[in-house]
Design a protein around this motif. Structure first.
Motif, PDB file in Angstrom:
ATOM      1  N   VAL A 146      23.086   3.935  11.668  1.00  0.00           N
ATOM      2  CA  VAL A 146      22.377   4.957  12.449  1.00  0.00           C
ATOM      3  C   VAL A 146      21.801   4.323  13.713  1.00  0.00           C
ATOM      4  CG1 VAL A 146      20.368   6.501  12.444  1.00  0.00           C
ATOM      5  CG2 VAL A 146      21.884   6.398  10.439  1.00  0.00           C
ATOM      6  N   HIS A 147      21.234   3.142  13.574  1.00  0.00           N
ATOM      7  CA  HIS A 147      20.673   2.433  14.731  1.00  0.00           C
ATOM      8  C   HIS A 147      21.757   2.128  15.759  1.00  0.00           C
ATOM      9  CE1 HIS A 147      17.862   0.031  16.976  1.00  0.00           C
ATOM     10  NE2 HIS A 147      18.646  -1.022  16.894  1.00  0.00           N
ATOM     11  N   PHE A 148      22.920   1.658  15.291  1.00  0.00           N
ATOM     12  CA  PHE A 148      24.029   1.348  16.185  1.00  0.00           C
ATOM     13  C   PHE A 148      24.474   2.591  16.946  1.00  0.00           C
ATOM     14  CE2 PHE A 148      28.625   1.037  16.960  1.00  0.00           C
ATOM     15  CZ  PHE A 148      28.637  -0.076  17.785  1.00  0.00           C
ATOM     16  N   GLU A 149      24.598   3.700  16.265  1.00  0.00           N
ATOM     17  CA  GLU A 149      25.025   4.947  16.926  1.00  0.00           C
ATOM     18  C   GLU A 149      23.989   5.402  17.945  1.00  0.00           C
ATOM     19  OE1 GLU A 149      27.935   6.476  17.081  1.00  0.00           O
ATOM     20  OE2 GLU A 149      28.611   4.786  15.855  1.00  0.00           O
ATOM     21  N   HIS A 150      22.736   5.250  17.595  1.00  0.00           N
ATOM     22  CA  HIS A 150      21.667   5.603  18.528  1.00  0.00           C
ATOM     23  C   HIS A 150      21.757   4.746  19.798  1.00  0.00           C
ATOM     24  CE1 HIS A 150      17.744   6.736  20.071  1.00  0.00           C
ATOM     25  NE2 HIS A 150      17.421   5.455  20.129  1.00  0.00           N
ATOM     26  N   LEU A 151      21.970   3.445  19.623  1.00  0.00           N
ATOM     27  CA  LEU A 151      22.099   2.560  20.784  1.00  0.00           C
ATOM     28  C   LEU A 151      23.317   2.936  21.617  1.00  0.00           C
ATOM     29  CD1 LEU A 151      21.223  -0.927  19.245  1.00  0.00           C
ATOM     30  CD2 LEU A 151      19.833   0.444  20.820  1.00  0.00           C
TER      31      LEU A 151
END
Length: 172
Positions: A146-151
């Protein structure tokens, strides 16, 4: 702050917020510290931390309570009416008007080298905006995916997306 502020505005905001937090949570000056990041020569962010051993849990309470009351207290400290934004010009009982900063608002013995950079009026609108905001704490850390997609969604260029792919492929 999201918008880039000049060094004097960051310093004034940092000082006003620190003083307001100390007033609201009844802290001594040495219990709460505030620093400019990445350095005093390049002020872009404000770091607040509890300086006393063990801390009093004030910053956790601040996250729970939000910045509304802190911003309102900072306005009072800076001689502004927190409801209307009207310039009260000086602290209660003071005889002389405060033009940019005084020892009743932003000036302290500890920041005397920076007195020339302090300006209460420069942060009034920002404090008025903060006094009307709501804070929502994240429910917890996001998963790596989720963090990667947000970035990735925040990337402005293909180079940034390629860099994220590069570090993800290496498990970093």
């Amino acid at each position: 702050p999201e918008d880039r502020l000049d060094s004097g505005m960051i310093l004034s905001l940092q000082t006003a917020l620190k003083k307001a937090i100390q007033v609201i949570y009844q802290l001594e000056d040495n219990e709460l510290a505030a620093e400019s990041l990445p350095s005093d020569l390049d002020r872009r962010e404000i770091l607040l931390y509890e300086a006393s051993e063990g801390g009093a849990g004030v910053l956790r309470r601040l996250i729970d309570d939000g910045l509304t009351e802190v911003a309102r207290e900072a306005l009072r400290i800076c001689h502004f009416d927190p409801d209307t934004g009207a310039d009260l010009k000086h602290a209660a009982g003071a005889r002389e008007d405060c033009v940019a900063a005084c020892y009743d608002c932003l000036m302290t013995y500890a920041n005397q080298r920076e007195h020339k950079d302090l300006d209460r009026a420069a942060i009034k609108d920002l404090l008025m905006d903060l006094s009307k905001t709501q804070m929502h704490a994240s429910p917890g850390p996001a998963s790596p995916d989720v963090h990667f997609e947000h970035l990735k969604q925040r990337c402005d260029s293909q180079l940034e997306r390629d860099w994220l792919d590069f570090i993800l492929a290496r498990g970093l």
